[in-house]
Design a protein around this motif. Structure first.
Motif, short mmCIF file in Angstrom:
data_model
loop_
_atom_site.label_atom_id
_atom_site.label_comp_id
_atom_site.label_asym_id
_atom_site.label_seq_id
_atom_site.Cartn_x
_atom_site.Cartn_y
_atom_site.Cartn_z
N GLN A 98 0.92 -0.99 0.36
CA GLN A 98 0.19 -0.12 0.21
C GLN A 98 0.89 0.95 0.25
O GLN A 98 1.71 0.92 0.24
N PHE A 99 -0.10 2.36 -0.27
CA PHE A 99 0.34 4.18 -0.18
C PHE A 99 0.18 4.73 0.46
O PHE A 99 -0.39 5.70 -0.02
N PRO A 100 0.06 4.42 2.22
CA PRO A 100 -0.56 5.20 2.69
C PRO A 100 0.29 6.58 2.72
O PRO A 100 1.11 6.65 2.40
N ASP A 101 -0.58 7.76 3.22
CA ASP A 101 -0.99 9.18 3.51
C ASP A 101 0.88 8.81 4.54
O ASP A 101 0.44 8.52 5.78
N LEU A 102 1.73 9.65 4.64
CA LEU A 102 2.99 8.84 5.56
C LEU A 102 3.92 10.48 5.26
O LEU A 102 4.18 10.85 4.76
N GLY A 103 4.36 10.68 6.41
CA GLY A 103 5.61 11.83 6.96
C GLY A 103 5.02 13.10 7.23
O GLY A 103 3.70 13.08 7.44
N TRP A 104 5.90 13.73 7.92
CA TRP A 104 5.84 14.95 8.62
C TRP A 104 6.05 15.97 7.58
O TRP A 104 5.41 17.35 8.08
N HIS A 105 6.95 16.12 7.43
CA HIS A 105 7.63 17.79 7.23
C HIS A 105 6.83 18.35 5.92
O HIS A 105 6.41 19.50 6.21
N VAL A 106 6.16 17.43 5.37
CA VAL A 106 4.74 17.68 4.35
C VAL A 106 3.91 16.84 4.59
O VAL A 106 3.93 15.39 4.34
N THR A 107 2.86 17.13 5.33
CA THR A 107 2.08 16.23 6.42
C THR A 107 1.59 15.06 5.16
O THR A 107 1.23 16.09 4.59
N GLY A 108 2.00 13.48 5.49
CA GLY A 108 1.28 12.63 4.70
C GLY A 108 2.17 12.79 2.83
O GLY A 108 0.88 11.62 2.49
N GLU A 109 2.78 13.36 2.57
CA GLU A 109 3.04 14.00 1.68
C GLU A 109 4.88 12.79 1.56
O GLU A 109 5.11 13.11 0.08
N MET A 110 5.40 12.63 2.33
CA MET A 110 6.82 11.88 2.40
C MET A 110 6.80 10.68 1.65
O MET A 110 8.06 10.40 1.45
N GLY A 111 6.14 9.93 1.13
CA GLY A 111 5.94 8.39 0.73
C GLY A 111 5.77 8.99 -0.90
O GLY A 111 5.68 9.95 -1.76
N GLY A 112 5.43 7.24 -1.26
CA GLY A 112 5.22 7.90 -2.80
C GLY A 112 6.11 7.88 -3.97
O GLY A 112 6.98 6.63 -3.22
N ILE A 113 5.66 8.59 -5.01
CA ILE A 113 7.34 8.59 -5.93
C ILE A 113 7.41 10.28 -6.20
O ILE A 113 6.47 11.20 -6.68
#
Length: 809
Positions: A70-85
């Motif tokens: 899965q690709f959940p919204d993750l990360g906090w520097h840019v909230t929820g956007e640090m995962g993905g491609i």
């Protein structure tokens, strides 16, 4: 355990032709990229961590999702956007999903049963998403390409053929990196179009020339208004588009389907060129990546009795490579960590690059230094080294006080390994300016201890910090040596005198005898009272009764001091109190006492960043941390950098067994959550890959246990082995020093020591240093030799290409 030993030709470039044929034929391949890696080491993940992140990295692009697929919204520097491609300085996609449909039954591939990590790729397995079918998802990111390859392999386990439809849904999210607004990177809504000629979806940000495309051979367009197959709704201004593939798999057979994803933050044409090239050359690009990682494995190759530590050392070299961020318009360098620190830091580089130069990565060491130097010069221009800069060039913090002296020491360390005077000449003017800024702008009372934040980011701890003082001392000592090389002898004398004076003052003014420790900081009575009150609140909130009791007693002592008193205080037991031992400047008696004190503030995984966070059970508690945390915080953290600092410190004072103990604590975190990696916070919290881990392994092992002390400018290297008692046989091969390469083989039979040292060049001098008086007879290549000595060591010298030393007690 597998390693890189099979010839690279086994990848079979014939597969390139199969991929090319996919562009025109109506069938998918029955071969897979993953099968070409049958001889490559891999590590299987733990089931309980399937719902935690992985990294698939290249230097231009990387993929971050969860091990369950899965690709959940993750990360906090840019909230929820640090995962993905990510294709820095922009993001391309939030992620993707895959579904299988057969006879009206649709199944989403949302829960992988197994995750396997390779050094440069990963594989997810879905054991039985549908009757008679299993699926594997293999993925890698080619070097130097703004693209990723996702390959699905479908296994028909039944005795009859199966016909089904596979739908690949991509979720674009073309958006800027952190601090994008500072460089006018404004996120617009994504707009997608179907390209019939390439059978791909192409998305563009409405406000910018940011593009992403994905597709596969024989893909069919799925209309955007059709219902999504998986329950996936990421945040952001992206759009959902989908591809459909229909094919038949014969009985008991397998077929593969490669998907290519490419992007560009410059133009649509550049993206399309990348897409075509990567799609046509996936096999070749994978072979090239394998070859490069084989070279990483071969450089500074460690063989020791402890195979878990040996494997961890090998993989930390791989993990560090995952962190290379190349943004041609800005520069190429080691980022701090993933997923939340995919950009560049001064201090993180100053630690990590010491490990990289010791493991043969001169290329990325030089480019990282050049990047940090250029950005710092542009930002400050006075020799001050910056702290943190995003991949769009926006500087968040122009520098903490410790980073400027640490840069000086990094430059000298790299020079010792490479011997290139041009390198020194390039950066020495900045070092001189930086040391001048350090002492004229940050030492108001003129006591040689600069004021300001160091490594500890605790509010109010910006007076005279122990780590700032220690790294300042080391910088002047190293700058004195650099000034000699540059022919500035008067300056060299001035720097050396200052370094000696600061060293003496640290041992006198920072030492707190009744705490058996160096002080966290030097400050006034009033500063200390404010900080101790904050520390009591922290310890009480964390339910650390022992710390509350100690801090209250400390407060009583502080209150008894006359108003305005300035002295060293031990309040938090922060890890930085060990930096005098890390740099080897603590008096020996104080060092041993302080190291014994430091050993009280540990968990099974290493040392606490802030000692008062220690539990009474901390020495035994091996429970995971992240599975129980809902809010991101570094409070209570145990980290590899402080633990590595202690390992280095113990070695500096002749205690390699204690040093190995700290390395073993760190190694407990290896593969704990992400197979093949060590988290930033031990064992499973924070960044899933962290650059400074290589400092914590590389320096103790290469420069201390094996004792390699290079002087490449003089074509000389010293080997001063200091092995843990359990390492009765060890080797370190293919260590790059200047234009030379050396290998060391060590054996310690009873009452003797055997060393075999090989070097590529014979115009270099080998100097072996052994403890004075420990050995009575020395044989070199079978012949008895005399040694030279000083107060500490007996020396054996040789310029032979190969030297075998037998020293007998």
């Amino acid at each position: 355990m597998k390693s890189f030993k099979k010839p690279l030709q086994t990848l079979g470039y014939a597969f390139l032709g199969i991929l090319l044929s996919n562009c025109t034929q109506k069938t998918v391949s029955n071969l897979s990229l993953e099968k070409s890696l049958s001889n490559v080491e891999s590590i299987k993940g733990r089931e309980e961590y399937l719902n935690s992140p992985y990294v698939t990295a290249g230097d231009r692009l990387y993929v971050i999702g969860h091990q369950n697929g899965q690709f959940p919204d993750l990360g906090w520097h840019v909230t929820g956007e640090m995962g993905g491609i990510w294709n820095h300085p922009i993001k391309l996609m939030d992620g993707f999903t895959g579904t299988i449909s057969e006879n009206g039954n649709t199944v989403c591939l949302s829960q992988a049963d197994e995750f396997v990590n390779f050094p440069f790729a990963n594989k997810l397995t879905y054991q039985s998403p549908m009757k008679g079918l299993s699926v594997e998802r293999f993925q890698f990111v080619p070097d130097g390409q703004e693209a990723a390859v996702i390959e699905y392999t479908f296994h028909n386990t039944e005795a009859i053929s199966k016909t089904f439809t596979f739908t690949f849904e991509g979720y674009t999210d073309l958006r800027p990196t952190w601090l994008g607004e500072r460089t006018n990177m404004i996120d617009g809504k994504d707009e997608a179009t179907w390209d019939e000629s390439t059978k791909t979806w192409v998305a563009k940000d409405a406000l910018n020339d940011w593009f992403v495309m994905f597709g596969g051979a024989n893909a069919e367009k799925v209309n955007s208004n059709e219902k999504a197959n998986c329950n996936y709704t990421p945040q952001g201004k992206g759009c959902r588009t989908a591809l459909k593939f229909t094919f038949t798999i014969p009985a008991n057979s397998s077929q593969t389907l490669p998907i290519t994803i490419a992007g560009s933050y410059q133009s649509s044409q550049k993206m399309k060129d990348t897409y075509r090239f990567v799609q046509a050359n996936a096999s070749k690009l994978l072979a090239e990546k394998q070859a490069r990682y084989e070279s990483i494995e071969q450089k500074t190759r460690l063989t020791i009795p402890d195979k878990k530590l040996e494997q961890a050392f090998r993989w930390v070299k791989y993990d560090t490579d995952w962190l290379i961020r190349d943004v041609p318009e800005i520069g190429r360098g080691i980022s701090a960590g993933l997923p939340d620190y995919p950009w560049w830091f001064g201090v993180d580089s100053e630690y990590a690059l010491q490990g990289l130069i010791a493991t043969g990565r001169k290329d990325i060491v030089y480019s990282s230094i050049d990047l940090i130097h250029q950005l710092s010069t542009k930002t400050s221009g006075n020799g001050k080294i910056l702290h943190e800069v995003s991949t769009n060039g926006a500087v968040f913090n122009d520098g903490n006080v410790n980073e400027t002296p640490q840069f000086a020491s990094l430059i000298y360390k790299v020079y010792q390994w490479t011997g290139e005077k041009e390198f020194l000449a390039k950066y020495f003017p900045t070092i001189k300016k930086g040391l001048n800024w350090l002492m004229t702008q940050n030492d108001a009372n003129g006591n040689l201890f600069p004021d300001g934040f160091g490594m500890m980011e605790i509010h109010g701890m910006n007076s005279e910090m122990i780590d700032v003082a220690v790294y300042t001392q080391k910088a002047f000592a190293d700058a004195a040596e650099m000034a000699k090389v540059m022919g500035e002898n008067t300056l060299a004398k001035e720097y050396a005198e200052k370094a000696l004076l600061i060293r003496q003052k640290i041992n006198k003014d920072f030492w707190v005898a009744d705490a058996n420790s160096f002080a966290d900081f030097i400050g006034t009575r009033e500063q200390a009272l404010h900080l101790v009150d904050d520390a009591i609140i922290r310890a009480d909130t964390l339910k650390k009764p022992w710390a509350v009791e100690e801090l209250k007693a400390t407060k009583n002592k502080i209150e008894a001091l006359p108003a305005g008193t300035s002295q060293g205080f031990v309040l938090h037991h922060n890890w930085v109190v060990n930096t005098p031992m890390e740099m080897g400047i603590a008096d020996a008696d104080k060092a041993i006492t302080a190291l014994n004190t430091a050993s009280k503030f540990v968990s099974p995984f290493g040392i606490f960043v802030t000692g008062i966070d220690r539990d009474e059970t901390a020495g035994k508690d091996e429970m995971p941390t992240s599975l129980n945390r809902k809010i991101f915080t570094y409070t209570g953290a145990v980290m590899t950098l402080p633990t590595g600092v202690l390992a280095i410190s113990e070695n500096n004072y002749g205690r390699p067994d204690a040093a190995l103990g700290y390395l073993n604590r760190m190694t407990k975190s290896f593969s704990f959550a992400l197979p093949g990696s060590i988290y930033e916070v031990s064992p499973d919290y924070g960044m899933v890959a962290q650059a400074w881990n290589l400092y914590s392994y590389g320096v103790p092992i290469v420069q201390q246990f094996f004792g390699i002390q290079p002087n490449a400018a003089e074509k000389t290297f010293v080997v001063q082995p200091q092995m843990p008692i359990t390492w009765d046989k060890a080797s370190l091969e293919n260590v790059s020093v200047g234009d030379n390469e050396i290998s060391i083989h060590y054996e310690k039979p009873r009452k003797s020591l055997n060393l075999k040292i090989e070097q590529k060049n014979t115009d270099w001098k080998i100097v072996i240093a052994l403890p004075k008086g420990k050995f009575q007879q020395f044989l070199v290549n079978g012949e008895k030799v005399k040694t030279t000595s000083d107060s500490k060591f007996d020396y054996v010298e040789s310029t032979n290409k190969s030297i075998t030393l037998k020293a007998t007690e």
